[in-house]
Design a protein around this motif. Structure first.
Motif, mmCIF file in Angstrom:
data_model
loop_
_atom_site.group_PDB
_atom_site.id
_atom_site.type_symbol
_atom_site.label_atom_id
_atom_site.label_comp_id
_atom_site.label_asym_id
_atom_site.label_seq_id
_atom_site.Cartn_x
_atom_site.Cartn_y
_atom_site.Cartn_z
ATOM 1 N N MET A 133 0.839 -1.194 0.000
ATOM 2 C CA MET A 133 0.000 0.000 0.000
ATOM 3 C C MET A 133 0.874 1.244 0.000
ATOM 4 O O MET A 133 1.855 1.321 0.741
ATOM 5 N N SER A 134 0.519 2.218 -0.831
ATOM 6 C CA SER A 134 1.266 3.465 -0.892
ATOM 7 C C SER A 134 1.175 4.207 0.426
ATOM 8 O O SER A 134 0.111 4.228 1.060
ATOM 9 N N PRO A 135 2.297 4.821 0.881
ATOM 10 C CA PRO A 135 2.265 5.569 2.136
ATOM 11 C C PRO A 135 1.232 6.684 2.151
ATOM 12 O O PRO A 135 0.796 7.120 3.212
ATOM 13 N N ARG A 136 0.815 7.146 0.967
ATOM 14 C CA ARG A 136 -0.162 8.227 0.900
ATOM 15 C C ARG A 136 -1.580 7.721 0.683
ATOM 16 O O ARG A 136 -2.532 8.496 0.727
ATOM 17 N N GLN A 137 -1.718 6.437 0.413
ATOM 18 C CA GLN A 137 -3.037 5.877 0.136
ATOM 19 C C GLN A 137 -3.820 5.663 1.428
ATOM 20 O O GLN A 137 -3.307 5.095 2.390
ATOM 21 N N THR A 138 -5.057 6.119 1.454
ATOM 22 C CA THR A 138 -5.895 5.948 2.636
ATOM 23 C C THR A 138 -6.516 4.558 2.617
ATOM 24 O O THR A 138 -7.245 4.220 1.672
ATOM 25 N N PRO A 139 -6.238 3.734 3.610
ATOM 26 C CA PRO A 139 -6.787 2.371 3.606
ATOM 27 C C PRO A 139 -8.297 2.379 3.813
ATOM 28 O O PRO A 139 -8.838 3.225 4.525
ATOM 29 N N THR A 140 -8.968 1.446 3.170
ATOM 30 C CA THR A 140 -10.416 1.324 3.311
ATOM 31 C C THR A 140 -10.755 0.651 4.629
ATOM 32 O O THR A 140 -10.123 -0.335 5.023
ATOM 33 N N MET A 141 -11.752 1.204 5.353
ATOM 34 C CA MET A 141 -12.226 0.620 6.596
ATOM 35 C C MET A 141 -13.404 -0.309 6.289
ATOM 36 O O MET A 141 -14.373 0.111 5.640
ATOM 37 N N TYR A 142 -13.326 -1.542 6.723
ATOM 38 C CA TYR A 142 -14.397 -2.500 6.520
ATOM 39 C C TYR A 142 -15.119 -2.748 7.841
ATOM 40 O O TYR A 142 -14.505 -3.168 8.821
ATOM 41 N N ARG A 143 -16.401 -2.461 7.863
ATOM 42 C CA ARG A 143 -17.219 -2.617 9.069
ATOM 43 C C ARG A 143 -17.716 -4.055 9.171
ATOM 44 O O ARG A 143 -18.184 -4.630 8.193
ATOM 45 N N GLU A 144 -17.594 -4.658 10.356
ATOM 46 C CA GLU A 144 -18.032 -6.031 10.577
ATOM 47 C C GLU A 144 -18.714 -6.134 11.935
ATOM 48 O O GLU A 144 -18.631 -5.216 12.753
ATOM 49 N N LEU B 96 -20.508 -7.397 18.794
ATOM 50 C CA LEU B 96 -19.450 -6.413 18.958
ATOM 51 C C LEU B 96 -19.171 -5.765 17.608
ATOM 52 O O LEU B 96 -18.857 -6.446 16.636
ATOM 53 N N ALA B 97 -19.316 -4.446 17.548
ATOM 54 C CA ALA B 97 -19.030 -3.715 16.323
ATOM 55 C C ALA B 97 -17.522 -3.628 16.148
ATOM 56 O O ALA B 97 -16.804 -3.256 17.077
ATOM 57 N N MET B 98 -17.046 -3.954 14.964
ATOM 58 C CA MET B 98 -15.606 -3.917 14.717
ATOM 59 C C MET B 98 -15.334 -3.441 13.292
ATOM 60 O O MET B 98 -16.232 -3.394 12.453
ATOM 61 N N GLU B 99 -14.112 -3.068 13.048
ATOM 62 C CA GLU B 99 -13.708 -2.685 11.698
ATOM 63 C C GLU B 99 -12.258 -3.081 11.502
ATOM 64 O O GLU B 99 -11.495 -3.221 12.461
ATOM 65 N N ARG B 100 -11.894 -3.277 10.234
ATOM 66 C CA ARG B 100 -10.517 -3.630 9.920
ATOM 67 C C ARG B 100 -10.076 -2.834 8.705
ATOM 68 O O ARG B 100 -10.878 -2.443 7.862
ATOM 69 N N CYS B 101 -8.795 -2.560 8.641
ATOM 70 C CA CYS B 101 -8.231 -1.895 7.485
ATOM 71 C C CYS B 101 -6.827 -2.434 7.256
ATOM 72 O O CYS B 101 -6.202 -2.964 8.175
ATOM 73 N N GLY B 102 -6.349 -2.327 6.029
ATOM 74 C CA GLY B 102 -5.053 -2.880 5.682
ATOM 75 C C GLY B 102 -5.205 -4.151 4.873
ATOM 76 O O GLY B 102 -6.292 -4.689 4.704
ATOM 77 N N GLY C 169 -6.772 7.170 13.829
ATOM 78 C CA GLY C 169 -5.551 7.769 13.279
ATOM 79 C C GLY C 169 -4.384 6.804 13.277
ATOM 80 O O GLY C 169 -3.653 6.681 12.282
ATOM 81 N N ALA C 170 -4.194 6.085 14.381
ATOM 82 C CA ALA C 170 -3.090 5.128 14.469
ATOM 83 C C ALA C 170 -3.302 3.962 13.521
ATOM 84 O O ALA C 170 -2.367 3.507 12.849
ATOM 85 N N ALA C 171 -4.533 3.467 13.446
ATOM 86 C CA ALA C 171 -4.819 2.325 12.579
ATOM 87 C C ALA C 171 -4.570 2.681 11.112
ATOM 88 O O ALA C 171 -4.029 1.879 10.342
ATOM 89 N N THR C 172 -4.956 3.883 10.721
ATOM 90 C CA THR C 172 -4.741 4.310 9.343
ATOM 91 C C THR C 172 -3.249 4.357 9.013
ATOM 92 O O THR C 172 -2.801 3.855 7.973
ATOM 93 N N ALA C 173 -2.458 4.940 9.924
ATOM 94 C CA ALA C 173 -1.016 5.052 9.691
ATOM 95 C C ALA C 173 -0.351 3.687 9.646
ATOM 96 O O ALA C 173 0.503 3.417 8.779
ATOM 97 N N LEU C 174 -0.716 2.798 10.543
ATOM 98 C CA LEU C 174 -0.062 1.490 10.615
ATOM 99 C C LEU C 174 -0.531 0.553 9.507
ATOM 100 O O LEU C 174 0.217 -0.332 9.085
ATOM 101 N N ALA C 175 -1.754 0.748 9.031
ATOM 102 C CA ALA C 175 -2.201 -0.029 7.870
ATOM 103 C C ALA C 175 -1.379 0.359 6.651
ATOM 104 O O ALA C 175 -1.013 -0.505 5.840
#
Length: 295
Positions: A1-12, A22-28, A50-56
């Motif tokens: 994934m490009s460092p500038r690309q915003t990862p998509t959040m998937y709701r589950e 339990l509401a959850m989401e994943r990205c990366g 914010g942290a999840a987006t950066a680490l994804a």
């Protein structure tokens, strides 16, 4: 994934062992090593956005969830919450990942993580552990301040500005006011038209009574942890102190401790860039980090 690309959040939705949703989401990337984020009491998975987006972007798959009784997750009928329920939820969520994840737990989420990681009667649930401003013994005055704030508005708020004023008074070190957009994720409008926090008020009894009752067990669990562990503490925290950090390091001398300047107990919210940098540095030392980039 490009460092500038915003990862998509998937709701589950994840079903807890007792059926609570339990509401959850994943990205990366779905095949990347997993970071499982557990928020603090009174927070939601949004605390990690914010942290999840950066680490994804750095090559991790980030999974966050609302604990039972918080945010969009289900509540327990009759308000019968117990610490063991949260422990079972976290163990089940970790077990649902392809491999044991790295747990990142703040405050309540970190204490539950300690209980799971230090349980020698079960297979290891995590590959590593990052604790965010929490130790198995905490400063009572700091916790009392948090509980006082959470009890301060039992009738809710008239509007979002009213809530923003309350938060500003509680967190005077932060510049500016919380926006209505952000507050919409933290407040629910009742039938009377007033806005109230997203968490079940019955949870206060768990924090006040069960936390202290389980403190000795948490101290013992800390000494049983055998996975790489990072403790991140806020330099201005009133919940974690030099005294509690010193005790933690005696119990788990192989752990790494990083103190984040300018941060209070709300460490990720106060200094997200510093938080992500410190966490990323720790993650870069882990064997399974070879499939993810060091931040």
């Amino acid at each position: 994934m490009s460092p500038r690309q915003t990862p998509t959040m998937y709701r589950e939705t994840f079903r807890a062992p007792d059926g609570v949703p339990l509401a959850m989401e994943r990205c990366g990337a779905p095949d990347a090593p997993v970071l499982l984020f557990a928020h603090g009491f009174g927070q939601t998975r949004q605390a990690w956005r914010g942290a999840a987006t950066a680490l994804a972007r750095a090559g991790w798959q980030c999974v966050s969830f609302d604990a039972r009784g918080h945010g969009e997750s289900g509540r327990v009928a009759g308000g019968a919450y117990h610490l063991w329920q949260f422990i079972d939820d976290l163990r089940a969520l970790a077990g649902a990942q392809p491999d044991p994840p790295v747990l990142v737990g703040a405050s309540m989420g970190g204490l539950i993580g300690i209980a799971v990681a230090g349980d020698t009667t079960r297979p290891a649930a995590f590959s590593a552990l990052a604790l965010v401003d929490i130790t198995p013994r905490w400063e009572a005055a700091g916790v009392a301040r948090i509980l006082a704030f959470m009890r301060a508005h039992p009738d809710g708020f008239t509007d979002y500005e009213h809530a923003a004023q309350a938060i500003a008074a509680y967190l005077p070190h932060r510049a500016g006011r919380s926006s209505e957009t952000r507050l919409r994720k933290l407040l629910l409008r009742g039938a009377d038209g007033r806005l109230r926090w997203h968490w079940d008020p019955a949870l206060l009894d768990v924090v006040e009574h069960e936390g202290k009752a389980h403190q000795q067990a948490l101290l013992e669990a800390t000494g049983n942890i055998r996975i790489p562990t990072l403790l991140l503490s806020g330099a201005a925290s009133d919940v974690v102190s030099e005294r509690t950090v010193d005790e933690f390091m005696r119990l788990l001398p192989q752990a790494v401790h990083v103190r984040v300047a300018g941060a209070t107990h709300m460490l990720a919210g106060d200094a997200n860039d510093a938080f992500v940098a410190a966490l990323g540095g720790f993650l870069g030392t882990l064997p399974r980090a070879s499939t993810a980039a060091a931040y």
